[in-house]
Every structure is written in structure tokens, then in C-alpha cells.
Design an enzyme around this catalytic site. Structure first.
Site, PDB file in Angstrom:
ATOM      1  N   CYS A 118       3.877   9.748  20.942  1.00 48.86           N
ATOM      2  CA  CYS A 118       3.584  11.040  21.583  1.00 48.86           C
ATOM      3  C   CYS A 118       3.578  10.965  23.101  1.00 48.86           C
ATOM      4  O   CYS A 118       3.634  11.993  23.770  1.00 48.86           O
ATOM      5  CB  CYS A 118       2.254  11.581  21.068  1.00 48.86           C
ATOM      6  SG  CYS A 118       2.322  11.897  19.307  1.00 48.86           S
ATOM      7  N   HIS A 259      -0.009  17.082  25.713  1.00 52.30           N
ATOM      8  CA  HIS A 259       0.579  16.833  24.396  1.00 52.30           C
ATOM      9  C   HIS A 259      -0.131  17.697  23.358  1.00 52.30           C
ATOM     10  O   HIS A 259      -1.337  17.882  23.406  1.00 52.30           O
ATOM     11  CB  HIS A 259       0.430  15.354  24.051  1.00 52.30           C
ATOM     12  CG  HIS A 259       0.818  15.040  22.650  1.00 52.30           C
ATOM     13  ND1 HIS A 259       2.065  15.338  22.156  1.00 52.30           N
ATOM     14  CD2 HIS A 259       0.118  14.487  21.617  1.00 52.30           C
ATOM     15  CE1 HIS A 259       2.125  14.967  20.885  1.00 52.30           C
ATOM     16  NE2 HIS A 259       0.959  14.454  20.533  1.00 52.30           N
ATOM     17  N   ASN A 289       2.748  19.416  15.928  1.00 52.10           N
ATOM     18  CA  ASN A 289       2.926  18.225  16.761  1.00 52.10           C
ATOM     19  C   ASN A 289       4.358  17.708  16.592  1.00 52.10           C
ATOM     20  O   ASN A 289       4.707  17.157  15.553  1.00 52.10           O
ATOM     21  CB  ASN A 289       1.900  17.166  16.325  1.00 52.10           C
ATOM     22  CG  ASN A 289       1.951  15.914  17.178  1.00 52.10           C
ATOM     23  OD1 ASN A 289       2.857  15.728  17.987  1.00 52.10           O
ATOM     24  ND2 ASN A 289       0.978  15.040  16.986  1.00 52.10           N
TER      25      ASN A 289
END
Ligand code: UT7
Length: 336
Positions: A118, A259, A289
Site C-alpha cells: 500500500c 492511503h 482499498n
């Protein structure tokens, strides 16, 4: 720019790609023992985009890059280097960056993939900026792209509801240091966190066998509570650290683009910076995500919505598997 002035990198164009297939929380209710209410209240996610059969990371990365090149009106032959941040490459090798290079006809470019989950896009953006600063490269394409649906167990409610597929791309070009562009970054990793978020099968340690497939070792595994605990602390800490190091108060920050893993983590980090809702970019409700793609997708949406103007102070932050994490300060430039 005179030869005396040091140069740094600025973002001059952004592209994005989301597959058209949408999987909503209500669709997931029919697949696993979950509810829209649980997913929405615990994560802030409503729906996510998924690729169709035959589409993979290089496809999405290419589409995002083409969107960018169209907007910037840039000949692909002018691209010097392509960095693709991903943990879901089409295959181990060749690198997804090579497949994208060929798809684009970027015949003068070299490229490579960068694996930092990520935080991958942030790490790639920093790497690309250093390449521009070196003076050797003038057009660096940085892409964050992940096909998370390829490594999710759609019978595991603890993970399959959390992720989606997507890609975002930015172009880095030179600018005069200190005036605009990427001003500062702090990047970190700590491999002692590896046990909390991983996919163990298929690598050199555990090559694929009938047994690894039967044991579901080719799927993402996460200890959600442990990752949550670290993410809340370290993403907030590093966001505050990069702001403080650059003497930015909450009033100075136009937009915080973190994020997008969980709305509660996003809100905790924004609160730590003392920001209001209109200083925060959150699109997790629509995309979930998307791992390396969340930050470039956030930037693309902010530009589309007219939320960023040249001169605006922007803070980026990420946290993910590894553990990896980082924060970056950008003074926004004109985007094509
Ligand atoms: O981007 C990479 C980094 N990743 C992250 O930052 C993710 C960090 N972690 C999280 O975002 C959260 O921990 C999750 C969203 C993954 C989970 O939320 P949570 O509030 O930490 O829930 P939990 O794991 O503590 O589970 C609470 C309960 C459990 O049931 P019991 O044991 O209390 O009876 C789970 O079994 O919720 C249950 N549960 C679900 N229930 C309905 C877990 N997943 C689901 C589900 N639907 N999809």
C-alpha cells in the site's frame, strides 16, 4: 531554469482507470456471511471495482497511462522511465512496467516494478523524483496499479470485502527546487510486521504445489486488528512528522490524501493533523482499498473535482504490508 538552480520533480499530469464491473456490499451479502451495515460502519466502503476475466494489472496500468498521455498530449516516445508500483504483477517476470512500455509504444523508456504494497506508489513517486533530480531523466511515468481480486479468497469475509481493483498514473517533470513539486518525504519499512499481512504461496520459499493451492496459500492473509493498530499510529505519526518538518500548520494544508484502507484510519490521521472534512480526500466508499492505486486515484479525483490549485500544500501518507509506510509534502503544480 538556469544551470545554477537545483531541480526537483513536479506532477504535471494524472490519469486513472477503474474497471467498469462493480461489486457492492449487497452483492457480497450474497457471497459471504456479511452485511452492508458491517462493512460500511467498520470500513467506510460501499462498493469496489473488479477486473473482468483476462484483464490484469498491466491492462489497468496501461489504461491509466493512456488517460494521462491524452491529457498531457505527450508522445509516448518522450517517456524516459516507467515505474509500476504493484504487488499483483501480471506475472513474476517480465516486469509489468515492460508490458506497459510495450503497450504504450514508449520506445525510449526503461522501467521496473516496485513492491511495497500500500506504500508502493509513495515509494515509487519518491524514486521517480530522485531520478528527475539527478538531471538524467525528464519524463518519468509513475503508476500505482493492483488487481487485488486476483489474490483474495472470496469465501473469507474478513478480507474479501476490503479490497478492489484499479490504477492511477502520474507524470513527473522537472521544476525549480523549492518553488513547487515534491518538497519532502519520509519513508520507512519494518519487516517485523511481515507476519500480519502477507501472501505466502508461490514465491521461492513456498513454490506452488497442489498442496499450497489446497491450503489456500495463494490468497492474502491479514490480522486486521494488529494491522489496524499499527496503521492508526504510524500513518498519523508520519503525516504529522512531515508536516512539522516543513512548518505546516493545519491551516496551511489544502488537502490530505491518505492511503484508503479504512475510513477510521483515514479519519484518525486527519484528526491528528487537525484537519477538517474539506481538507481530507476520501474515496474509499467507491473504490475500497486498491493497494498501490489509492493515492493516485485520490489525486485524480481531487483534480477532477477542482479541489486542488497550483500552489496548494498537499500531504500524502500511506501504510501497508511489510510493514511499509511514508509521508510526503507536495506543493501542487498546474495539472494538464
Ligand atoms: O492497506 C493495508 C493495510 N490494511 C489495513 O490498514 C487494514 C487494517 N484493519 C482494518 O481495517 C480492520 O481491522 C478490519 C476492517 C479489517 C476489521 O475491522 P475490526 O473492527 O478490526 O473487526 P475485527 O477484525 O475485530 O472483527 C470484529 C468482528 C469479528 O467477530 P467476533 O470475533 O467479534 O465475533 C469478526 O469475525 O467482526 C467479524 N467480521 C465480520 N462480520 C461481518 C469480520 N469480517 C466481517 C465481515 N462481516 N465482513
Amino acid at each position: 531554469m538556469s544551470s545554477q538552480q537545483r531541480r526537483t520533480a513536479k506532477i504535471t499530469a494524472i490519469g486513472k482507470y477503474l474497471p467498469d464491473k462493480i461489486l457492492s456490499n449487497f452483492d457480497l451479502e450474497k457471497m459471504v456471511d456479511t452485511t452492508d451495515e458491517w462493512i460500511w460502519s467498520r470500513t467506510g466502503i460501499r462498493e469496489r471495482h473488479l477486473v473482468r476475466d483476462g484483464e490484469a494489472t498491466s491492462h489497468m496500468a496501461t489504461q491509466a497511462a493512456l488517460d494521462l498521455l491524452r491529457k498531457r498530449q505527450l508522445d509516448p516516445k518522450k517517456i524516459d522511465c516507467i515505474i509500476v508500483a504493484t504487488v499483483t504483477p501480471d506475472m513474476f517476470f517480465p516486469a509489468t512496467a515492460c508490458l506497459v512500455q510495450n503497450n504504450l509504444g514508449a520506445t525510449r523508456a526503461w522501467g521496473f516494478d516496485l513492491s511495497a504494497a500500500c506504500s508502493g506508489f509513495l515509494f515509487a513517486l519518491d524514486t521517480g523524483a530522485r531520478m528527475i533530480e539527478s538531471g538524467q531523466y525528464s519524463n518519468v511515468l509513475v503508476i500505482g496499479a493492483d488487481t487485488m481480486s486476483a489474490i483474495l479468497d472470496y469465501t473469507d469475509r474478513a478480507t474479501c470485502v476490503l479490497f478492489g481493483d484499479g490504477a492511477g498514473a502520474v507524470l513527473l517533470e522537472p521544476c525549480e527546487e523549492g518553488t513547487e513539486g515534491i518538497i519532502d518525504s519520509i519513508l520507512r519499512c519494518d519487516g517485523s510486521g511481515a507476519e500480519y499481512l502477507y501472501m505466502e504461496g508461490g514465491g521461492s520459499l513456498l513454490p506452488p504445489t497442489a498442496e499450497t493451492v489446497a491450503n489456500k496459500q495463494h490468497f492474502l492473509v491479514q490480522d486486521g486488528r494488529a494491522v489496524f493498530k499499527y496503521a492508526v499510529k504510524w500513518m498519523a505519526d508520519i503525516s504529522a512528522e512531515v508536516a512539522e518538518r516543513n512548518s505546516l500548520t493545519s491551516q496551511d494544508i489544502r488537502l490530505f490524501i491518505p492511503h484508503q484502507a479504512n475510513k477510521r484510519i483515514i479519519d484518525a490521521s486527519a484528526e491528528r493533523l487537525g484537519l477538517t472534512e474539506d481538507q481530507l480526500l476520501s474515496n474509499i466508499d467507491r473504490y475500497a482499498n486498491t493497494t498501490a492505486a489509492t493515492i493516485p486515484l485520490g489525486m485524480a479525483d481531487a483534480v477532477e473535482d477542482g479541489r486542488l490549485q497550483p500552489g496548494d500544500n498537499v500531504i500524502l501518507a500511506a501504510f501497508g504490508a511489510g510493514f511499509t509506510w511514508g509521508g510526503m509534502y507536495i506543493r501542487w503544480s498546474k495539472i494538464h
